[in-house]
Design a protein around this motif. Structure first.
Motif, PDB file in Angstrom:
ATOM      1  N   PHE A 135     -10.827  39.385 -38.911  1.00  0.00           N
ATOM      2  CA  PHE A 135     -10.777  40.665 -38.203  1.00  0.00           C
ATOM      3  C   PHE A 135     -12.184  41.240 -38.097  1.00  0.00           C
ATOM      4  N   ARG A 136     -12.955  41.117 -39.175  1.00  0.00           N
ATOM      5  CA  ARG A 136     -14.343  41.594 -39.169  1.00  0.00           C
ATOM      6  C   ARG A 136     -15.197  40.757 -38.210  1.00  0.00           C
ATOM      7  N   MET A 137     -14.993  39.444 -38.198  1.00  0.00           N
ATOM      8  CA  MET A 137     -15.783  38.571 -37.329  1.00  0.00           C
ATOM      9  C   MET A 137     -15.496  38.831 -35.850  1.00  0.00           C
ATOM     10  N   PHE A 138     -14.236  39.121 -35.513  1.00  0.00           N
ATOM     11  CA  PHE A 138     -13.886  39.445 -34.128  1.00  0.00           C
ATOM     12  C   PHE A 138     -14.541  40.759 -33.691  1.00  0.00           C
ATOM     13  N   GLY A 139     -14.876  41.584 -34.648  1.00  0.00           N
ATOM     14  CA  GLY A 139     -15.481  42.878 -34.331  1.00  0.00           C
ATOM     15  C   GLY A 139     -16.990  42.863 -34.217  1.00  0.00           C
ATOM     16  N   ILE A 140     -17.626  41.708 -34.486  1.00  0.00           N
ATOM     17  CA  ILE A 140     -19.095  41.631 -34.407  1.00  0.00           C
ATOM     18  C   ILE A 140     -19.526  40.425 -33.570  1.00  0.00           C
ATOM     19  N   LEU A 141     -18.834  40.203 -32.449  1.00  0.00           N
ATOM     20  CA  LEU A 141     -19.197  39.101 -31.571  1.00  0.00           C
ATOM     21  C   LEU A 141     -20.614  39.292 -31.036  1.00  0.00           C
ATOM     22  N   ARG A 142     -21.335  38.209 -30.962  1.00  0.00           N
ATOM     23  CA  ARG A 142     -22.705  38.264 -30.414  1.00  0.00           C
ATOM     24  C   ARG A 142     -22.623  38.347 -28.894  1.00  0.00           C
ATOM     25  N   GLN A 143     -23.283  39.376 -28.336  1.00  0.00           N
ATOM     26  CA  GLN A 143     -23.236  39.624 -26.900  1.00  0.00           C
ATOM     27  C   GLN A 143     -24.623  39.885 -26.343  1.00  0.00           C
ATOM     28  N   SER A 144     -24.803  39.533 -25.086  1.00  0.00           N
ATOM     29  CA  SER A 144     -25.998  39.946 -24.356  1.00  0.00           C
ATOM     30  C   SER A 144     -25.815  41.404 -23.946  1.00  0.00           C
ATOM     31  N   LYS A 145     -26.830  42.249 -24.228  1.00  0.00           N
ATOM     32  CA  LYS A 145     -26.726  43.669 -23.899  1.00  0.00           C
ATOM     33  C   LYS A 145     -27.860  44.051 -22.951  1.00  0.00           C
ATOM     34  N   ASP A 146     -27.464  44.610 -21.807  1.00  0.00           N
ATOM     35  CA  ASP A 146     -28.451  44.954 -20.788  1.00  0.00           C
ATOM     36  C   ASP A 146     -27.827  45.991 -19.854  1.00  0.00           C
ATOM     37  N   ARG A 147     -28.315  47.225 -19.917  1.00  0.00           N
ATOM     38  CA  ARG A 147     -27.756  48.305 -19.102  1.00  0.00           C
ATOM     39  C   ARG A 147     -27.922  48.058 -17.606  1.00  0.00           C
ATOM     40  N   SER A 148     -28.913  47.280 -17.232  1.00  0.00           N
ATOM     41  CA  SER A 148     -29.130  47.004 -15.818  1.00  0.00           C
ATOM     42  C   SER A 148     -28.184  45.920 -15.284  1.00  0.00           C
ATOM     43  N   GLN A 149     -27.562  45.168 -16.185  1.00  0.00           N
ATOM     44  CA  GLN A 149     -26.715  44.047 -15.772  1.00  0.00           C
ATOM     45  C   GLN A 149     -25.229  44.294 -15.983  1.00  0.00           C
ATOM     46  N   TRP A 150     -24.875  45.027 -17.053  1.00  0.00           N
ATOM     47  CA  TRP A 150     -23.470  45.190 -17.406  1.00  0.00           C
ATOM     48  C   TRP A 150     -23.053  46.645 -17.256  1.00  0.00           C
ATOM     49  N   PRO A 151     -21.806  46.897 -16.808  1.00  0.00           N
ATOM     50  CA  PRO A 151     -21.359  48.269 -16.522  1.00  0.00           C
ATOM     51  C   PRO A 151     -20.972  49.042 -17.777  1.00  0.00           C
ATOM     52  N   ALA A 152     -20.802  50.336 -17.610  1.00  0.00           N
ATOM     53  CA  ALA A 152     -20.390  51.194 -18.721  1.00  0.00           C
ATOM     54  C   ALA A 152     -19.042  50.765 -19.276  1.00  0.00           C
ATOM     55  N   GLU A 153     -18.153  50.234 -18.394  1.00  0.00           N
ATOM     56  CA  GLU A 153     -16.814  49.819 -18.827  1.00  0.00           C
ATOM     57  C   GLU A 153     -16.867  48.764 -19.925  1.00  0.00           C
ATOM     58  N   THR A 154     -17.935  47.952 -19.941  1.00  0.00           N
ATOM     59  CA  THR A 154     -18.082  46.919 -20.977  1.00  0.00           C
ATOM     60  C   THR A 154     -19.092  47.343 -22.036  1.00  0.00           C
ATOM     61  N   LEU A 155     -19.385  48.654 -22.073  1.00  0.00           N
ATOM     62  CA  LEU A 155     -20.345  49.220 -23.025  1.00  0.00           C
ATOM     63  C   LEU A 155     -21.714  48.565 -22.884  1.00  0.00           C
ATOM     64  N   TYR A 156     -22.065  48.230 -21.624  1.00  0.00           N
ATOM     65  CA  TYR A 156     -23.368  47.666 -21.260  1.00  0.00           C
ATOM     66  C   TYR A 156     -23.646  46.340 -21.965  1.00  0.00           C
ATOM     67  N   ALA A 157     -22.587  45.566 -22.218  1.00  0.00           N
ATOM     68  CA  ALA A 157     -22.738  44.266 -22.877  1.00  0.00           C
ATOM     69  C   ALA A 157     -21.893  43.232 -22.135  1.00  0.00           C
ATOM     70  N   ALA A 158     -22.288  41.967 -22.231  1.00  0.00           N
ATOM     71  CA  ALA A 158     -21.530  40.888 -21.592  1.00  0.00           C
ATOM     72  C   ALA A 158     -20.113  40.836 -22.175  1.00  0.00           C
ATOM     73  N   PRO A 159     -19.088  40.918 -21.327  1.00  0.00           N
ATOM     74  CA  PRO A 159     -17.713  41.006 -21.844  1.00  0.00           C
ATOM     75  C   PRO A 159     -17.007  39.659 -21.964  1.00  0.00           C
ATOM     76  N   TYR A 160     -17.708  38.569 -21.684  1.00  0.00           N
ATOM     77  CA  TYR A 160     -17.020  37.294 -21.507  1.00  0.00           C
ATOM     78  C   TYR A 160     -16.356  36.754 -22.776  1.00  0.00           C
ATOM     79  N   LYS A 161     -16.994  36.915 -23.930  1.00  0.00           N
ATOM     80  CA  LYS A 161     -16.363  36.425 -25.162  1.00  0.00           C
ATOM     81  C   LYS A 161     -15.059  37.164 -25.471  1.00  0.00           C
ATOM     82  N   PRO A 162     -15.059  38.507 -25.500  1.00  0.00           N
ATOM     83  CA  PRO A 162     -13.780  39.184 -25.757  1.00  0.00           C
ATOM     84  C   PRO A 162     -12.725  38.897 -24.694  1.00  0.00           C
TER      85      PRO A 162
END
Length: 340
Positions: free
Chosen positions: A23-50
Protein backbone atom coordinates in the motif's frame (compact mmCIF):
# COMPACT_ATOMS: atom_id res chain seq x y z
CA UNK A 1 -5.96 -8.47 24.51
CA UNK A 2 -6.71 -5.20 22.66
CA UNK A 3 -8.25 -5.33 19.21
CA UNK A 4 -5.72 -4.72 16.38
CA UNK A 5 -5.98 -1.30 14.79
CA UNK A 6 -7.31 -1.04 11.27
CA UNK A 7 -6.25 1.16 8.38
CA UNK A 8 -8.34 4.34 8.46
CA UNK A 9 -9.06 4.22 4.70
CA UNK A 10 -9.40 0.51 4.00
CA UNK A 11 -10.46 -1.05 7.27
CA UNK A 12 -7.80 -3.73 6.79
CA UNK A 13 -5.80 -4.81 9.84
CA UNK A 14 -2.55 -2.93 10.31
CA UNK A 15 -1.00 -6.21 11.42
CA UNK A 16 -1.07 -7.29 7.76
CA UNK A 17 2.53 -6.30 6.98
CA UNK A 18 2.48 -7.24 3.26
CA UNK A 19 -0.61 -5.06 2.78
CA UNK A 20 0.99 -2.08 4.51
CA UNK A 21 4.23 -2.59 2.57
CA UNK A 22 2.62 -2.61 -0.87
CA UNK A 23 0.00 0.00 0.00
CA UNK A 24 2.90 2.33 0.82
CA UNK A 25 4.73 1.42 -2.41
CA UNK A 26 1.64 2.14 -4.53
CA UNK A 27 1.56 5.57 -2.92
CA UNK A 28 5.11 6.56 -3.92
CA UNK A 29 5.27 5.64 -7.60
CA UNK A 30 8.12 7.30 -9.46
CA UNK A 31 6.71 9.82 -11.94
CA UNK A 32 7.95 12.44 -14.35
CA UNK A 33 6.79 15.84 -13.07
CA UNK A 34 6.55 18.82 -15.39
CA UNK A 35 3.93 21.59 -15.17
CA UNK A 36 4.45 22.45 -18.82
CA UNK A 37 3.70 18.88 -19.96
CA UNK A 38 1.11 17.44 -17.57
CA UNK A 39 -2.28 18.95 -16.60
CA UNK A 40 -3.55 19.92 -13.17
CA UNK A 41 -5.89 16.88 -13.27
CA UNK A 42 -2.82 14.62 -12.95
CA UNK A 43 -1.20 16.92 -10.36
CA UNK A 44 1.34 17.97 -13.03
CA UNK A 45 2.86 14.47 -13.16
CA UNK A 46 2.85 11.66 -15.73
CA UNK A 47 -0.27 9.59 -14.96
CA UNK A 48 0.63 6.48 -16.93
CA UNK A 49 1.77 4.21 -14.08
CA UNK A 50 -1.34 4.72 -11.92
CA UNK A 51 -3.57 4.42 -15.00
CA UNK A 52 -1.90 1.15 -16.00
CA UNK A 53 -2.37 -0.19 -12.47
CA UNK A 54 -6.04 0.87 -12.47
CA UNK A 55 -6.50 -0.99 -15.76
CA UNK A 56 -4.91 -4.14 -14.32
CA UNK A 57 -7.13 -3.94 -11.23
CA UNK A 58 -10.16 -3.82 -13.54
CA UNK A 59 -9.01 -6.94 -15.43
CA UNK A 60 -8.53 -8.72 -12.12
CA UNK A 61 -12.05 -7.64 -11.13
CA UNK A 62 -13.44 -8.99 -14.41
CA UNK A 63 -11.59 -12.29 -14.06
CA UNK A 64 -9.66 -11.82 -17.30
CA UNK A 65 -6.38 -11.92 -15.36
CA UNK A 66 -6.47 -15.17 -13.41
CA UNK A 67 -2.78 -15.82 -12.73
CA UNK A 68 0.23 -13.68 -11.91
CA UNK A 69 1.01 -13.03 -15.55
CA UNK A 70 0.07 -9.64 -17.00
CA UNK A 71 0.26 -9.65 -20.77
CA UNK A 72 0.17 -6.72 -23.17
CA UNK A 73 -3.22 -7.92 -24.40
CA UNK A 74 -5.91 -6.10 -26.34
CA UNK A 75 -8.17 -5.82 -23.27
CA UNK A 76 -5.43 -4.15 -21.20
CA UNK A 77 -4.58 -1.71 -23.98
CA UNK A 78 -8.23 -0.81 -24.44
CA UNK A 79 -8.77 -0.06 -20.75
CA UNK A 80 -5.52 1.92 -20.51
CA UNK A 81 -6.58 4.07 -23.48
CA UNK A 82 -9.99 4.62 -21.90
CA UNK A 83 -8.49 5.78 -18.60
CA UNK A 84 -6.07 8.09 -20.45
CA UNK A 85 -8.99 9.68 -22.30
CA UNK A 86 -10.56 10.68 -18.97
CA UNK A 87 -7.59 12.71 -17.73
CA UNK A 88 -5.58 13.76 -20.80
CA UNK A 89 -6.28 15.94 -23.82
CA UNK A 90 -7.22 14.00 -27.01
CA UNK A 91 -3.89 14.81 -28.65
CA UNK A 92 -1.99 13.28 -25.71
CA UNK A 93 -1.88 9.65 -26.79
CA UNK A 94 -0.97 7.23 -24.02
CA UNK A 95 1.84 4.79 -24.79
CA UNK A 96 1.24 1.72 -22.64
CA UNK A 97 4.76 0.47 -23.31
CA UNK A 98 6.27 3.23 -21.15
CA UNK A 99 4.62 2.39 -17.81
CA UNK A 100 4.68 -1.34 -18.55
CA UNK A 101 8.47 -1.16 -18.72
CA UNK A 102 9.20 1.56 -16.18
CA UNK A 103 7.12 0.04 -13.35
CA UNK A 104 10.17 -2.18 -12.84
CA UNK A 105 11.69 0.77 -10.96
CA UNK A 106 8.98 0.74 -8.27
CA UNK A 107 10.00 -2.46 -6.53
CA UNK A 108 7.01 -4.78 -7.05
CA UNK A 109 6.92 -5.43 -10.82
CA UNK A 110 9.11 -7.73 -12.90
CA UNK A 111 9.23 -8.24 -16.66
CA UNK A 112 9.23 -11.80 -18.03
CA UNK A 113 11.38 -11.96 -21.19
CA UNK A 114 11.04 -14.62 -23.84
CA UNK A 115 13.90 -17.16 -23.71
CA UNK A 116 17.04 -15.71 -25.27
CA UNK A 117 15.56 -12.18 -25.48
CA UNK A 118 16.61 -10.77 -22.13
CA UNK A 119 18.09 -7.52 -23.56
CA UNK A 120 15.28 -4.94 -23.49
CA UNK A 121 17.37 -1.82 -23.92
CA UNK A 122 16.19 -1.08 -27.46
CA UNK A 123 12.53 -1.99 -26.86
CA UNK A 124 11.63 -0.38 -23.55
CA UNK A 125 9.58 2.56 -24.82
CA UNK A 126 7.41 0.74 -27.36
CA UNK A 127 4.46 -1.60 -26.84
CA UNK A 128 5.17 -3.35 -30.14
CA UNK A 129 8.84 -3.68 -29.22
CA UNK A 130 8.02 -5.10 -25.79
CA UNK A 131 5.61 -7.65 -27.29
CA UNK A 132 8.45 -8.97 -29.43
CA UNK A 133 10.67 -9.74 -26.45
CA UNK A 134 8.31 -10.24 -23.50
CA UNK A 135 5.99 -12.98 -22.38
CA UNK A 136 4.54 -10.36 -20.03
CA UNK A 137 5.13 -9.07 -16.52
CA UNK A 138 4.29 -10.10 -12.97
CA UNK A 139 3.75 -8.61 -9.54
CA UNK A 140 5.61 -9.86 -6.51
CA UNK A 141 3.78 -13.07 -5.60
CA UNK A 142 2.96 -11.65 -2.18
CA UNK A 143 1.33 -8.61 -3.77
CA UNK A 144 -0.61 -10.66 -6.34
CA UNK A 145 -2.01 -12.84 -3.56
CA UNK A 146 -3.33 -9.66 -1.95
CA UNK A 147 -4.80 -8.25 -5.17
CA UNK A 148 -7.00 -11.28 -5.77
CA UNK A 149 -9.00 -10.11 -2.74
CA UNK A 150 -11.74 -7.67 -3.74
CA UNK A 151 -11.44 -5.51 -0.61
CA UNK A 152 -7.72 -5.08 -1.26
CA UNK A 153 -8.29 -4.20 -4.92
CA UNK A 154 -10.86 -1.60 -3.87
CA UNK A 155 -8.43 -0.13 -1.33
CA UNK A 156 -5.58 0.09 -3.82
CA UNK A 157 -7.89 1.57 -6.45
CA UNK A 158 -9.01 4.34 -4.06
CA UNK A 159 -5.40 5.01 -3.12
CA UNK A 160 -4.27 5.36 -6.74
CA UNK A 161 -7.13 7.73 -7.56
CA UNK A 162 -6.82 9.85 -4.42
CA UNK A 163 -3.03 10.06 -4.51
CA UNK A 164 -2.37 10.83 -8.19
CA UNK A 165 -5.39 12.78 -9.46
CA UNK A 166 -7.10 16.08 -8.72
CA UNK A 167 -10.09 15.79 -6.41
CA UNK A 168 -12.45 17.13 -9.08
CA UNK A 169 -11.95 14.08 -11.31
CA UNK A 170 -11.58 11.39 -8.66
CA UNK A 171 -15.28 10.47 -8.71
CA UNK A 172 -15.15 10.22 -12.51
CA UNK A 173 -12.32 7.70 -12.29
CA UNK A 174 -14.05 5.70 -9.57
CA UNK A 175 -17.19 5.55 -11.66
CA UNK A 176 -15.16 4.48 -14.70
CA UNK A 177 -14.05 1.37 -12.83
CA UNK A 178 -17.74 0.62 -12.13
CA UNK A 179 -18.59 1.22 -15.79
CA UNK A 180 -15.76 -1.06 -16.95
CA UNK A 181 -17.03 -3.90 -14.79
CA UNK A 182 -20.62 -3.40 -15.96
CA UNK A 183 -19.49 -3.21 -19.61
CA UNK A 184 -17.65 -6.51 -19.32
CA UNK A 185 -20.58 -8.29 -17.64
CA UNK A 186 -23.20 -6.85 -20.01
CA UNK A 187 -21.14 -7.60 -23.13
CA UNK A 188 -20.61 -11.19 -22.00
CA UNK A 189 -24.37 -11.56 -21.46
CA UNK A 190 -25.06 -10.11 -24.93
CA UNK A 191 -22.73 -12.73 -26.42
CA UNK A 192 -24.38 -15.54 -24.46
CA UNK A 193 -27.86 -14.43 -25.59
CA UNK A 194 -27.07 -12.80 -28.95
CA UNK A 195 -30.63 -12.39 -30.20
CA UNK A 196 -31.96 -10.86 -26.97
CA UNK A 197 -32.08 -7.14 -26.11
CA UNK A 198 -31.10 -7.26 -22.44
CA UNK A 199 -31.57 -4.68 -19.69
CA UNK A 200 -28.69 -2.96 -17.90
CA UNK A 201 -28.60 -3.04 -14.12
CA UNK A 202 -28.13 0.47 -12.77
CA UNK A 203 -25.78 1.25 -9.90
CA UNK A 204 -26.93 3.37 -6.98
CA UNK A 205 -25.38 6.83 -7.06
CA UNK A 206 -24.19 6.57 -10.67
CA UNK A 207 -24.39 9.57 -13.00
CA UNK A 208 -27.25 10.08 -15.44
CA UNK A 209 -25.24 8.83 -18.42
CA UNK A 210 -24.07 5.63 -16.69
CA UNK A 211 -26.51 3.40 -18.60
CA UNK A 212 -25.63 5.04 -21.93
CA UNK A 213 -21.91 4.52 -21.32
CA UNK A 214 -22.41 0.87 -20.44
CA UNK A 215 -24.78 0.28 -23.35
CA UNK A 216 -22.57 1.93 -25.97
CA UNK A 217 -19.34 0.31 -24.84
CA UNK A 218 -20.81 -3.16 -24.20
CA UNK A 219 -22.55 -3.29 -27.58
CA UNK A 220 -19.32 -2.34 -29.33
CA UNK A 221 -17.30 -4.81 -27.26
CA UNK A 222 -19.70 -7.71 -27.84
CA UNK A 223 -20.12 -7.18 -31.58
CA UNK A 224 -16.42 -6.64 -32.26
CA UNK A 225 -15.62 -9.77 -30.26
CA UNK A 226 -18.27 -11.77 -32.14
CA UNK A 227 -16.55 -10.89 -35.42
CA UNK A 228 -13.05 -11.32 -33.93
CA UNK A 229 -12.11 -7.74 -34.85
CA UNK A 230 -12.71 -8.37 -38.58
CA UNK A 231 -14.79 -6.10 -40.81
CA UNK A 232 -17.77 -8.12 -42.04
CA UNK A 233 -17.76 -6.45 -45.47
CA UNK A 234 -14.10 -6.04 -46.49
CA UNK A 235 -12.42 -8.46 -44.04
CA UNK A 236 -9.98 -5.91 -42.65
CA UNK A 237 -8.50 -6.95 -39.29
CA UNK A 238 -5.86 -4.83 -37.57
CA UNK A 239 -5.17 -4.64 -33.83
CA UNK A 240 -2.23 -2.47 -32.81
CA UNK A 241 0.25 -3.40 -30.10
CA UNK A 242 -1.52 -0.83 -27.89
CA UNK A 243 -4.81 -2.75 -28.29
CA UNK A 244 -6.54 -0.40 -30.73
CA UNK A 245 -8.78 -2.12 -33.29
CA UNK A 246 -9.65 -1.00 -36.81
CA UNK A 247 -13.32 -1.97 -36.54
CA UNK A 248 -16.34 -0.64 -34.70
CA UNK A 249 -19.85 -1.94 -34.05
CA UNK A 250 -22.66 -0.67 -36.26
CA UNK A 251 -26.36 -1.05 -35.52
CA UNK A 252 -28.20 -2.51 -38.50
CA UNK A 253 -31.47 -0.90 -37.41
CA UNK A 254 -30.34 2.31 -35.66
CA UNK A 255 -30.70 2.49 -31.88
CA UNK A 256 -32.87 5.59 -32.22
CA UNK A 257 -35.46 3.43 -33.99
CA UNK A 258 -34.97 -0.06 -32.60
CA UNK A 259 -33.73 0.53 -29.04
CA UNK A 260 -32.08 -2.84 -29.69
CA UNK A 261 -28.51 -3.66 -28.63
CA UNK A 262 -28.66 -7.38 -29.39
CA UNK A 263 -25.59 -8.79 -31.14
CA UNK A 264 -27.78 -9.87 -34.07
CA UNK A 265 -28.75 -6.21 -34.62
CA UNK A 266 -25.07 -5.37 -34.94
CA UNK A 267 -22.25 -5.88 -37.38
CA UNK A 268 -18.53 -5.17 -37.11
CA UNK A 269 -17.29 -2.74 -39.75
CA UNK A 270 -14.13 -0.74 -40.43
CA UNK A 271 -14.60 3.03 -40.59
CA UNK A 272 -14.95 3.17 -44.39
CA UNK A 273 -17.38 0.26 -44.59
CA UNK A 274 -19.32 1.70 -41.64
CA UNK A 275 -19.76 4.96 -43.54
CA UNK A 276 -20.81 3.12 -46.71
CA UNK A 277 -23.32 0.94 -44.84
CA UNK A 278 -24.86 3.94 -43.05
CA UNK A 279 -25.00 5.89 -46.32
CA UNK A 280 -26.75 2.98 -48.02
CA UNK A 281 -24.20 2.49 -50.80
CA UNK A 282 -23.57 -0.99 -49.44
CA UNK A 283 -25.90 -3.52 -47.87
CA UNK A 284 -26.16 -7.21 -47.06
CA UNK A 285 -28.49 -9.73 -48.72
CA UNK A 286 -30.58 -12.41 -47.04
CA UNK A 287 -27.87 -14.85 -48.15
CA UNK A 288 -25.22 -12.78 -46.33
CA UNK A 289 -23.55 -11.47 -49.46
CA UNK A 290 -22.37 -7.88 -50.03
CA UNK A 291 -24.66 -5.58 -51.97
CA UNK A 292 -23.24 -2.54 -53.81
CA UNK A 293 -25.54 0.29 -54.88
CA UNK A 294 -25.62 1.46 -58.48
CA UNK A 295 -25.02 4.95 -57.06
CA UNK A 296 -21.38 3.92 -56.75
CA UNK A 297 -21.10 3.99 -60.56
CA UNK A 298 -22.31 7.57 -60.94
CA UNK A 299 -20.07 9.84 -62.99
CA UNK A 300 -17.04 11.08 -61.08
CA UNK A 301 -17.06 8.26 -58.51
CA UNK A 302 -14.15 5.87 -58.09
CA UNK A 303 -15.81 3.10 -56.02
CA UNK A 304 -12.85 0.73 -56.20
CA UNK A 305 -13.11 -2.01 -53.59
CA UNK A 306 -16.87 -1.70 -53.08
CA UNK A 307 -17.63 -2.98 -56.58
CA UNK A 308 -14.97 -5.67 -56.18
CA UNK A 309 -16.74 -6.91 -53.06
CA UNK A 310 -20.19 -7.07 -54.66
CA UNK A 311 -21.85 -10.50 -54.27
CA UNK A 312 -19.02 -11.79 -52.07
CA UNK A 313 -20.00 -13.52 -48.81
CA UNK A 314 -19.57 -11.37 -45.74
CA UNK A 315 -17.09 -12.37 -43.04
CA UNK A 316 -19.34 -14.01 -40.48
CA UNK A 317 -19.10 -14.75 -36.77
CA UNK A 318 -18.01 -18.31 -36.01
CA UNK A 319 -21.21 -18.90 -34.03
CA UNK A 320 -24.33 -18.97 -36.22
CA UNK A 321 -26.54 -17.59 -33.44
CA UNK A 322 -24.57 -14.32 -33.73
CA UNK A 323 -25.27 -13.82 -37.44
CA UNK A 324 -27.08 -10.60 -38.43
CA UNK A 325 -30.84 -10.86 -38.03
CA UNK A 326 -32.55 -11.32 -41.40
CA UNK A 327 -35.42 -8.96 -40.51
CA UNK A 328 -32.93 -6.27 -39.51
CA UNK A 329 -31.10 -6.68 -42.82
CA UNK A 330 -34.44 -6.48 -44.65
CA UNK A 331 -35.17 -3.21 -42.81
CA UNK A 332 -31.78 -1.80 -43.87
CA UNK A 333 -32.30 -2.75 -47.54
CA UNK A 334 -35.79 -1.24 -47.53
CA UNK A 335 -35.04 1.97 -45.64
CA UNK A 336 -31.34 2.74 -46.14
CA UNK A 337 -29.86 0.87 -49.11
CA UNK A 338 -29.97 2.95 -52.30
CA UNK A 339 -30.99 0.98 -55.37
CA UNK A 340 -29.95 3.85 -57.61
Amino acid sequence: MPEPKTHKITGISLSNEPFEKYFRMFGILRQSKDRSQWPAETLYAAPYKPLLLLSILDLLEQGIIKTNLIELCQELGELFTLYCSKVLAPEKIGNIGMPFYHLTGDGFWQLIPKPGLENLSSEKNSASGLKKVLIGAKFDDELFNLLVIKEVRDAFRRLLIQKYFLESIQQKLLELSQVNKAVFEYSENLLKKPSQNLNIKEVAGSSVDYVKQVRDQAFRKAVVKAYEHRCAICGLKVITAEGHTAVAAAHIVPWSISKNDSVTNGIALCHLCHWAFDEGVTGISTHYTVLASEQLTLSGNAPGVFLMMRDRPIFKPDINERLPDIEALNWHRKNVFKRL
